[in-house]
Structures are given as C-alpha cells and as structure tokens.
Design a protein around this motif. Structure first.
Motif, short mmCIF file in Angstrom:
data_model
loop_
_atom_site.label_atom_id
_atom_site.label_comp_id
_atom_site.label_asym_id
_atom_site.label_seq_id
_atom_site.Cartn_x
_atom_site.Cartn_y
_atom_site.Cartn_z
N PRO A 231 0.66 -1.19 -0.23
CA PRO A 231 -0.16 -0.05 -0.34
C PRO A 231 0.66 1.36 0.20
O PRO A 231 1.72 0.73 -0.17
CB PRO A 231 -1.03 -0.32 1.58
N SER A 233 2.08 2.94 1.83
CA SER A 233 3.03 3.39 3.32
C SER A 233 4.05 2.30 3.20
O SER A 233 5.14 2.55 3.41
CB SER A 233 2.26 3.17 4.35
N PRO A 288 3.84 9.01 1.58
CA PRO A 288 2.71 8.43 1.56
C PRO A 288 1.86 9.46 0.91
O PRO A 288 0.74 9.25 -0.06
CB PRO A 288 2.59 7.87 2.76
N GLU A 289 1.58 10.24 1.78
CA GLU A 289 0.02 11.56 1.47
C GLU A 289 0.69 11.82 0.72
O GLU A 289 -0.46 12.86 -0.50
CB GLU A 289 1.23 12.76 2.66
N GLU A 292 -0.26 9.46 -2.73
CA GLU A 292 -2.40 9.23 -2.61
C GLU A 292 -2.27 10.60 -2.91
O GLU A 292 -3.73 10.86 -4.26
CB GLU A 292 -2.32 8.74 -1.07
N ARG A 296 -4.50 10.07 -6.50
CA ARG A 296 -6.80 11.37 -6.57
C ARG A 296 -6.58 11.64 -8.06
O ARG A 296 -7.08 12.03 -8.73
CB ARG A 296 -6.54 11.29 -5.14
N ASN A 413 -8.36 -1.27 1.49
CA ASN A 413 -7.49 -0.87 2.65
C ASN A 413 -7.51 0.59 1.63
O ASN A 413 -7.88 1.03 0.73
CB ASN A 413 -6.93 -1.08 2.50
N GLU A 414 -5.95 1.32 2.06
CA GLU A 414 -5.82 2.01 1.77
C GLU A 414 -5.28 2.80 0.17
O GLU A 414 -5.20 3.89 -0.53
CB GLU A 414 -4.42 3.06 2.61
N SER A 415 -4.81 1.46 -0.09
CA SER A 415 -4.16 1.04 -1.74
C SER A 415 -5.62 0.67 -2.39
O SER A 415 -4.88 0.58 -3.41
CB SER A 415 -3.42 0.47 -1.38
N ARG A 419 -12.31 2.23 -3.91
CA ARG A 419 -12.71 2.73 -2.84
C ARG A 419 -13.03 3.71 -3.02
O ARG A 419 -13.59 4.70 -2.25
CB ARG A 419 -11.38 2.11 -1.18
N MET A 420 -11.61 4.50 -3.54
CA MET A 420 -11.89 6.16 -4.10
C MET A 420 -12.49 5.90 -4.67
O MET A 420 -13.26 7.41 -4.62
CB MET A 420 -10.31 6.29 -4.60
N GLU A 423 -15.49 6.26 -2.44
CA GLU A 423 -15.78 7.40 -1.71
C GLU A 423 -15.71 9.33 -1.92
O GLU A 423 -16.41 9.71 -1.54
CB GLU A 423 -14.16 7.35 -1.02
#
Length: 452
Positions: A231, A233, A288-289, A292, A296, A413-415, A419-420, A423
């Motif tokens: 992911p 991170s 990581p920030e 992402e 996006r 999960n974050e990756s 999900r995005m 969302e």
C-alpha cells in the motif's frame, strides 16, 4: 504458479527464476539444474507446474544464448542469456526437458488442457526445440556487457560522454566530454559520476563497448534503489537489476536513490547534460501522503464514468465482469483463476494496486466464489452471463473461499482505487463498504472453509 498469459515468461515461477538469475554472476548452474530436474523426472512421477514453467523459461534462455531467441523475447531475457554458454550438452538437456513437459503427469500440460490450449503449448515447445537444434548463429547472440566496459555516447561536435558498466543492469555516467579516445581521462578521473539503472543489452546495441577500465572505488560498492510499492505506506529496496527485494518504510526508502530504469533515449539526454558538466541528482520516493494525493489527482477524472455504469454491489459492473474476469476464466480455466487469486492473497504474486480494474476483478472473483459456495444465489450474476460462469471444482472450492476472504479486505484498504472511486459518490463510499462486509460475512458462513 500464477499465470497471466501463455508464454514462457508469463508466470510467477518464470519471473522468480529470472530474478534469481539476475543476481547470479554465472547463471549457467541454475539453468542447468532447472532443466535437469525436469528432463530426468520419470513419466511415472507427477511434474509440478512451477518446475515445468521454470524449465520452459530456462530452455528459452538457452535458445537465446545460442543466437536463436524468440522474436518477442523480453529485454531482461536477452541480458541474462548473454551471460550463458549454450553448449551442445545444455541444448540437449533443454530439449529433453521440453519433451517431458508434454508427456503424462505434467501439471503445466494439464493447465493448458484446462484452458483448451494443449495444441498451442505443443506448437510453442516444438518451435523452441527447432531453435535449439538450428545451426548456431554467433552473430545473433546477445551482446554481453561486463563490469568495467566503457561506452562512448555521442553528444555532438565530435564529442562523447562516457558511461561505464558497474554491474548487472547498471551504468555510471560521468560528467564531462571529450574525444572518443579520452575515456581513461574522464572515467578514471575524480569528477562526478551518477549511477543509472538501465537495460544493458539495449544500450550496447546502440553504443558498442569501446574499451575496458577499472572501476573507481566509490563505484565498486553495490547500492540499493528505492521504489514505491503498495500500500501507499510500503516501499521496497532493490538492486539495479531489480532483484533481492526488501520491503521498508518511508524513512528508510528516502535514504536511497529512486529506482528509475532509463531507456537509451533517456540515457542520451542525460549524457548531453553530463557533457556540459551537469549531472542531475537522482530522484527520491514520495511520502505516502504525496503519493496518494498525486494518484487521486491523476485518476479522479475517470471515476464518474465508472460510477455511472456500475453499482457498488457484487457483480455491480457487468461490463467489467463480462469483458475481463469471465472470459479469462473461460480461456485459462477456473483452477488457474483460483490459483492466481490464491497466490495474490498469500503475497506470492504482485497485487498491482492501486488499480480500479484490478480491484474490480478481485471483487468479481470474490462474488464468483460466493456463488460457487452458496453464499450468493446464481441469480446475482448479471443477466446473460450466469450461463457462462463455469462451476468450481469441488476440491478447489475451499482454496477459493480462503483466497476471497483474504482479498476482500484489500478492497477497502488505503491502496484500493475502487474504494476511492466510491468514496467520491454521494454517500462517501458507505454502500460499497457495506456490500464488501456483507460478502465477507456470507463467505465466512459458507459450508466449505478449508483447502488453502
């Protein structure tokens, strides 16, 4: 073995074998062992698919080493083959291994039969045997670049920048330029140099080796490169030849140069800068920030169209299911699909995320498993596709359920790009998370839970 195609290097076993060979100074020993293990397996013993796939890849390497590579041979195959000696004995061992692959009790053969491609495999192996037996073409043999070799890259006005091979898949580019005969002055001096991962076989085809010089002490020590993994991170360290992976956190990854494999065109552009005394510093991985946010921003434009054609429910994107996972299962077989997803679930095959298409494929696979296990009715399959959905072999159903249960959490999960996607729907992804959770609960209550 997870398979993503029907070629000799389109499997996890072959990819792992190539990665291992890249780290070997003399790969002949491993190639010979892979071929011998299969060629000398009696027909009465079951030949596992990983051994068979590895031997197939090894035989292709031997053919390439004797100047008869496949037309579409990947570059890393040619680089590895350049370090092999294709002796008559090794060619004979390769031919013996190929013969064993198509005889009885061969799992590789069974997988191709399961997908209806037995004849295709037989044709590919027969063609490879012909290349192994053809007269040796030394002129077509891959050029071998070795440590210390120096290349002269033309930068205009009769001047050259110089690069030196310092290891598998790695050059050092030196600041400054001069006449072609001035390599020793520039390469042997104390000026700045930058290490660059690249394809040595591609580079040496474009610029032949002009001389060989000792490596400077500061370039003789191997280093690791960092790259962004999943992911967000998670990061990895690797050698220049993309071997010996090690997962690390961001704090460690930022201490290493970013892994960026340069093409000959990119290398020449850097050489022109080096000729003027400029050697841009290698990049570093993003936090990581940062990663992402950038992801996006780059992909958000495509998400409304995906939401417009789908729902967040299982099988909610019938176009994707009907054009991606379903025909793939029909072509390559349900057993192979289960094995691939089981390998994904256990980290034996790269998950390749974030990727909305891959996430949707995982979601569809879990929904298929729910149908096979009775957790979802067959009527849940999109109209017109249910009749095409193959049944899962009973002995592999437990493995399929276990794989689906391991993979479903990755969808939230974050990756997860999927999900995005959801969302940014009006409900902020609430319905998607609920559907994924309901699917997990249904599979957890399925009667078959073993077989992993």
């Amino acid at each position: 073995m997870g398979a993503w195609g029907r070629g000799p290097f389109e499997s996890d076993a072959a990819a792992d074998f190539l990665a291992e060979l890249r780290e070997e100074e003399s790969p002949g020993r491993l190639v010979r062992a892979a071929l011998k293990a299969v060629a000398r397996t009696p027909d009465t013993e079951y030949l596992e698919v990983d051994a068979g796939a590895t031997a197939w890849a090894a035989a292709e390497l031997v053919a390439a080493a004797r100047g008869a590579p496949a037309k579409d041979a990947p570059d890393d195959v040619l680089e590895t083959a350049a370090r092999l000696r294709a002796t008559p004995a090794l060619c004979e061992e390769a031919a013996g291994a190929l013969s064993r692959l198509t005889r009885s009790r061969s799992e590789l053969l069974e997988l191709f039969e399961d997908g209806g491609h037995r004849e295709k495999l037989a044709q590919q192996l027969a063609e490879l045997k012909q290349r192994l037996a053809a007269p040796k073409d030394s002129a077509a043999r891959p050029a071998r670049a070795t440590k210390g070799d120096v290349l002269a890259l033309p930068v205009g006005q009769g001047r050259f920048a110089f690069a030196q091979v310092i290891g598998p898949g790695e050059l050092a580019l030196f600041a400054g330029a001069g006449a072609e005969g001035e390599a020793a002055r520039i390469v042997g001096g104390e000026g700045p140099a930058r290490r660059i991962p690249c394809s040595l076989s591609h580079v040496t085809r474009q610029w032949p080796v002009t001389t060989k010089l000792p490596l400077r002490k500061d370039l003789a020590r191997p280093i690791r490169y960092a790259f962004e993994s999943v992911p967000f991170s998670l990061y990895s360290l690797t050698s220049a030849s993309a071997g010996n992976f090690e997962h690390v956190d961001y704090a460690e990854a930022r201490r290493h140069p970013e892994y960026t494999r340069r093409s000959p065109e990119q290398l020449l552009a850097l050489a022109r800068e080096a000729a003027e005394g400029r050697l841009p510093a290698p990049g570093t991985v993003r936090s990581p920030e940062e990663w992402e946010r950038a992801f996006r921003a780059a992909h958000r434009h495509a998400w409304p169209a995906r939401r417009a054609r789908a729902t967040p429910a299982p099988f909610g994107d019938p176009v994707s299911f009907g054009e991606d996972l379903l025909p793939w299962m029909v072509e390559f077989g349900v057993v192979n699909a289960i094995r691939v997803h089981h390998d994904l679930a256990h980290g034996r095959q790269g998950y390749g995320r974030p990727d909305a298409g891959g996430d949707q494929r995982t979601y569809d696979f879990a929904a298929c498993v729910a149908v096979w296990s009775g957790a979802l009715p067959r009527t849940a399959v999109p109209r017109g596709l249910g009749d095409r959905l193959p049944d899962a072999p009973a002995k592999h159903l437990g493995q399929a359920v276990e794989a689906a249960l391991r993979l479903l959490p990755l969808l939230v999960n974050e990756s997860s790009e999927l999900r995005m996607v959801w969302e940014e729907a009006e409900d902020g992804g609430k319905a998607f998370r609920q559907h994924v959770q309901s699917l997990r609960e249904g599979l957890e209550g399925a009667p078959v839970r073993t077989g992993g």
